[in-house]
Design an enzyme around this catalytic site. Structure first.
Site, mmCIF file in Angstrom:
data_model
loop_
_atom_site.group_PDB
_atom_site.id
_atom_site.type_symbol
_atom_site.label_atom_id
_atom_site.label_comp_id
_atom_site.label_asym_id
_atom_site.label_seq_id
_atom_site.Cartn_x
_atom_site.Cartn_y
_atom_site.Cartn_z
ATOM 1 N N THR A 1 2.461 0.982 7.537
ATOM 2 C CA THR A 1 3.349 -0.145 8.148
ATOM 3 C C THR A 1 2.263 -0.996 9.165
ATOM 4 O O THR A 1 1.308 -0.449 9.760
ATOM 5 C CB THR A 1 4.305 0.473 9.006
ATOM 6 O OG1 THR A 1 5.262 -0.765 9.594
ATOM 7 C CG2 THR A 1 3.917 1.250 10.317
ATOM 8 N N GLU B 1 -11.572 0.440 18.668
ATOM 9 C CA GLU B 1 -12.754 0.440 17.598
ATOM 10 C C GLU B 1 -13.618 -0.606 17.886
ATOM 11 O O GLU B 1 -13.411 -1.492 18.422
ATOM 12 C CB GLU B 1 -11.973 0.191 16.397
ATOM 13 C CG GLU B 1 -10.952 1.170 15.564
ATOM 14 C CD GLU B 1 -10.359 0.835 14.189
ATOM 15 O OE1 GLU B 1 -11.090 0.016 13.407
ATOM 16 O OE2 GLU B 1 -9.872 1.705 13.625
ATOM 17 N N ASP C 1 -8.158 7.468 10.034
ATOM 18 C CA ASP C 1 -9.367 6.318 9.763
ATOM 19 C C ASP C 1 -9.126 5.203 10.383
ATOM 20 O O ASP C 1 -10.215 4.398 10.432
ATOM 21 C CB ASP C 1 -8.925 5.947 8.014
ATOM 22 C CG ASP C 1 -10.027 4.931 7.692
ATOM 23 O OD1 ASP C 1 -11.125 5.299 7.728
ATOM 24 O OD2 ASP C 1 -9.720 3.835 7.221
ATOM 25 N N ILE D 1 0.905 -1.152 0.011
ATOM 26 C CA ILE D 1 -0.146 -0.019 0.073
ATOM 27 C C ILE D 1 0.800 1.202 0.133
ATOM 28 O O ILE D 1 0.736 1.998 -0.692
ATOM 29 C CB ILE D 1 -1.050 0.076 1.402
ATOM 30 C CG1 ILE D 1 -2.007 -1.335 1.101
ATOM 31 C CG2 ILE D 1 -1.709 1.192 1.214
ATOM 32 C CD1 ILE D 1 -2.644 -1.384 2.273
ATOM 33 N N ASP E 1 11.519 2.696 5.357
ATOM 34 C CA ASP E 1 11.073 1.330 5.628
ATOM 35 C C ASP E 1 12.425 0.323 5.502
ATOM 36 O O ASP E 1 13.221 0.298 4.718
ATOM 37 C CB ASP E 1 10.332 0.903 4.244
ATOM 38 C CG ASP E 1 9.569 -0.281 4.606
ATOM 39 O OD1 ASP E 1 10.368 -1.264 4.888
ATOM 40 O OD2 ASP E 1 8.447 -0.711 3.959
ATOM 41 N N HIS F 1 -12.804 3.814 9.828
ATOM 42 C CA HIS F 1 -12.139 2.418 9.120
ATOM 43 C C HIS F 1 -12.620 2.412 7.536
ATOM 44 O O HIS F 1 -12.913 1.083 7.489
ATOM 45 C CB HIS F 1 -12.094 1.263 10.093
ATOM 46 C CG HIS F 1 -11.006 0.517 9.754
ATOM 47 N ND1 HIS F 1 -10.352 -0.180 10.857
ATOM 48 C CD2 HIS F 1 -10.200 0.235 8.735
ATOM 49 C CE1 HIS F 1 -9.268 -0.955 10.469
ATOM 50 N NE2 HIS F 1 -9.275 -0.822 9.145
ATOM 51 N N LEU F 2 -12.613 3.182 6.742
ATOM 52 C CA LEU F 2 -13.209 3.269 5.355
ATOM 53 C C LEU F 2 -11.939 2.578 4.545
ATOM 54 O O LEU F 2 -12.583 2.583 3.292
ATOM 55 C CB LEU F 2 -13.854 4.418 5.181
ATOM 56 C CG LEU F 2 -15.069 4.859 5.962
ATOM 57 C CD1 LEU F 2 -15.516 6.205 5.340
ATOM 58 C CD2 LEU F 2 -16.014 3.911 5.836
ATOM 59 N N ALA G 1 -10.748 0.022 3.319
ATOM 60 C CA ALA G 1 -10.950 -0.846 2.341
ATOM 61 C C ALA G 1 -12.341 -0.887 1.883
ATOM 62 O O ALA G 1 -12.850 -1.860 1.246
ATOM 63 C CB ALA G 1 -10.782 -2.222 3.170
ATOM 64 N N ALA H 1 -3.663 2.812 8.597
ATOM 65 C CA ALA H 1 -2.959 1.633 8.761
ATOM 66 C C ALA H 1 -3.776 1.001 9.919
ATOM 67 O O ALA H 1 -4.571 0.118 9.982
ATOM 68 C CB ALA H 1 -1.581 1.809 8.764
#
Length: 534
Positions: free
Chosen positions: A205, A263, A258, A154, A173, A281-282, A284, A233
């Site tokens: 990450t 949650e 997000d 991603i 990274d 948490h949108l 996906a 993430a």
């Protein structure tokens, strides 16, 4: 009997049809995952469990899942699965890491624009009948520095989008190579430099002990004044209280969030703050992504249950459907070699060395190693397989070494396994012939050619006359038929071994009779799972 799968969360009807088309029985009960007790009551009926985020696969559930072989998570996150418990039980855990990559990356970019131009607040103000044009002064994206923390699947998509938006992109990274960074047109930097240089920071990450709280008050203190932070993430990557303080102080000009530490996030220290854009948490949540991950998890689980192919497993090496026919005989060989050593070794094992020679060096050696370790400890732990074995070996403090080398003998490829204990070093090597069956080709450095059978006897002895006659007579008098008899020695009059494939188990009395001979050093009864060799 056809494998049976339970779908306990909402998945696409097309995914359910994929299971059926592949010969897998499927029960689609999309609300069952929310009922812990009912799920616990029925889970022992299934070979596979397909889930999203609503079903919580706890250690208690895994213990009750006596038939379960695979858990498939439609999506990338597996926070709702107790992976260590599943691994110990030998259950493969799969996810679909690529099905929602584009969608999540696009959401991160959307949040970046929303924060840069204060779009949600401007929209609310305008729809309330206000005209606060001067209040919502934004910043341009073009020419700004975008810091990407985590440049995997991603993160690399977000980085490429940043390059397309004419941003300067820097990335942190540990696994990002200089060559890959160059291909993406970005710059690889250390985390501290990323904090200092970035106008926008986006997180991509996974959550680990090292990345948890990677953005806290100390990290924020290193950042530019007016930095904007995006997180699509995992919630725990940011210490929310520290981010809230950074926004209140003006150090952080805005944030797009997000994902949250807890949650569903019905309350948060970030709610109500100036220029904080929050979504539930949108990442996906697009029609395309939901369909993609559902279809992928169904295909992966069906491929494993029907064909033995392992794809995108969290806790086991992947085995593609294409390589399975070639690899499977060598997986069986590796397990047999480990099983042999495990059965003939009485004292604790300190270390294991596995050598892949010739053609085997080019194979999927992670799968072969897992199989060898499973065979090695199966005589000590009955409930072990390729998933749980590496964990069990590590827990026992056994040191593992693997090496690959070019062809060094008459065989195109072979595997050699050597173990070390406090008292000795023991080795065994084997290969697979054209018939697809494993063969022993060397034991204790002594060459031989022996097929593998369900019932076998292994002896070590001095190279002296009469050993063949002794074994033949002793077994014959006990009514044990010898199907195959292989001998080997290191030199005339030196150390010798015998490996006998017999039609029925050998009794303790027969073994004692063999051990009573002055030239016999040891005699061991062996048994191999016929499914591993037929």
């Amino acid at each position: 009997m056809a494998p049976r799968v339970l779908v306990s969360d909402k998945l696409s009807p097309t995914a359910v049809q994929i299971f059926k088309d592949r010969g897998v029985e499927v029960d689609y009960l999309p609300d069952l995952g929310k009922d812990k007790e009912q799920l616990l009551a029925v889970i022992d009926q299934y070979d596979g469990l397909a889930i999203r985020s609503a079903t919580k696969v706890t250690e208690k559930l895994i213990e009750a899942a006596t038939k379960l072989k695979v858990i498939g998570r439609a999506g990338i996150g597996v926070d709702n699965v107790d992976i260590p418990a599943a691994s110990r039980k030998g259950i493969i855990v799969m996810n679909t890491p690529f099905g929602n990559s584009i969608t999540t990356a696009e959401h991160a970019v959307a949040l970046m624009f929303a924060v840069a131009r204060q779009l949600p607040a401007a929209d609310a103000s305008t729809q309330a009948g206000k005209w606060e044009k001067n209040r919502f002064m934004g910043v341009e994206i073009t020419g700004k520095t975008l810091g990407v923390i985590g440049c995997g699947n991603i993160g690399s998509i977000v980085a490429s989008r940043g390059v397309g938006l004419k941003m300067r992109v820097v990335a942190f990274d540990p696994f990002l190579s200089t060559e890959r960074a160059s291909q993406l047109g970005i710059e690889k930097v250390e985390l501290e430099e990323l904090f200092k240089r970035s106008d926008f920071i986006t997180l991509h990450t996974p959550m680990t002990e090292k990345t948890k709280g990677i953005i806290d008050k100390n990290a924020i203190a290193q950042m530019k004044d007016g930095v904007r932070i995006i997180n699509c993430a995992r919630g725990g990557l940011i210490v929310e209280a520290d981010l809230a303080e950074g926004i209140k102080s003006g150090k952080v000009a805005g944030a797009g969030v997000d994902v949250f530490e807890v949650e569903p996030a019905t309350e948060s220290v970030l709610f109500g703050l100036e220029n904080v854009v929050c979504t539930p948490h949108l990442g996906a949540s697009t029609t395309e992504a939901q369909e993609n991950v559902a279809l992928q998890v169904a295909e992966q689980m069906a491929d494993y249950l029907v064909r033995g192919a392992v794809t995108n497993a969290i806790n086991m090496p992947s085995i593609t459907a294409e390589e399975a026919p070639t690899l499977t005989p060598f997986v069986k060989l590796a397990e047999v070699l480990g099983d042999f050593v495990g059965q003939v070794t009485d004292e604790p094992i300190k270390s294991v060395e596995i050598v892949y020679d010739g053609a085997t060096a080019a194979m999927n050696t992670r799968a072969l190693t897992s199989a060898a370790l499973a065979g090695l400890i199966k005589s000590q732990v009955s409930d072990v397989n390729m998933v749980s074995a590496p964990i069990m070996v590590k827990e026992r403090g056994i040191q593992l070494t693997e090496s690959r080398r070019d062809k060094s003998g008459v065989f195109d490829g072979y595997i050699k396994l050597t173990i070390t204990t406090e008292k000795q070093t023991r080795s065994v090597a084997g290969t697979v012939f054209s018939d697809g069956k494993p063969r022993f080709i060397q034991i204790k450095g002594i060459n031989l050619d022996a097929e593998v059978g369900r019932h076998m006897v292994y002896t070590t002895n001095n190279d002296a006359p009469g050993i063949i006659g002794l074994l033949g007579t002793t077994f014959g008098e006990a009514g044990v038929n010898i199907a195959n008899f292989q001998l080997g020695r290191n030199r005339p009059g030196g150390d010798a071994i015998a490996l006998l494939y017999v039609d029925s188990p050998v009794s303790d009395a027969v073994l004692d009779a063999v051990r009573g001979h002055k030239e016999i050093a040891s005699a061991k009864r062996l048994q191999f799972d016929v499914a591993s060799v037929d």
